[in-house]
Scaffold this active site. Sequence first.
Site, short mmCIF file in Angstrom:
data_model
loop_
_atom_site.label_atom_id
_atom_site.label_comp_id
_atom_site.label_asym_id
_atom_site.label_seq_id
_atom_site.Cartn_x
_atom_site.Cartn_y
_atom_site.Cartn_z
NE ARG A 210 -4.17 1.82 2.16
CZ ARG A 210 -4.39 2.82 3.01
NH1 ARG A 210 -3.54 3.03 4.02
NH2 ARG A 210 -5.43 3.62 2.85
CB ILE B 176 -5.57 5.48 -1.12
CG1 ILE B 176 -5.44 3.96 -1.19
CG2 ILE B 176 -4.98 6.03 0.14
CD1 ILE B 176 -4.00 3.47 -1.19
CB SER B 177 -10.77 3.05 -0.14
OG SER B 177 -11.54 3.66 -1.15
CD GLN B 178 -11.77 2.49 7.25
OE1 GLN B 178 -12.76 3.12 6.85
NE2 GLN B 178 -11.73 1.91 8.43
N PRO B 179 -8.35 0.69 4.31
CG PRO B 179 -6.14 0.18 4.89
CD PRO B 179 -7.17 1.27 4.98
#
Length: 225
Positions: A48, A74-77
């Site tokens: 990431r 970038i989206s939250q994992p």
Amino acid sequence: MSPRLRLQPEAVGIGMTSQRVRDRLVDRLREAGIVDEPTLNAIRVVPRHLFIDEALASRAYEDTALPIGHGQTISQPWVVARMTEAVLQVAPKRVLEVGTGSGYQAAILGALGLEVYTVERIGDLLRQARKRFRALGMNIRTKHDDGRVGWAEHGPFDAIVVTAAAPALVDALVEQLAEGGRLVAPVGGPGAQSLVQLDRGADGSIEQRVLAPVTFVPLLSGMLD
């Protein structure tokens, strides 16, 4: 059965960040309800930190969304993992992603051995994502276009993942979903969004359910260089 990971830790620079840090992220995701092991392994393996600005690399394995420029994130994992495990449940082979962004969600899907098609409206973000895919040796098909129209010439798709929120599910995308397929997308306006799962039955019937409250950037029309 979920596809096996194609990437190996030694192939993606796992030494650039602590394995312990990555493992802690996976542990947090598991504690937060993510149960699909292939999804968790993909989160552990895909780097990431390569999908964000170097200045934010120290935060790469926090369970939080991070800015990537152009008003995008970038989206939250956890969100990436939840969307991924949802589509894996229908054992897809061909997946459409709407909203490439940094490329991280597409890379997670690609690492799982899926045939990934991804569309991004912001040219600069797409160029950066393409470089990351090449660096990782990933054969992900990309297109600079208005994501709201999908990529019909390669449809229908077994699964569709939408990474930006619209007030309602987009008809053009639902139409590109194969029978037996699943679409996962955030739906709603600012401050009131839900992650929605739509399944198309073998008889063409449609079923929907809400998975979780979420917060995404808006799904916009048009294209930018």
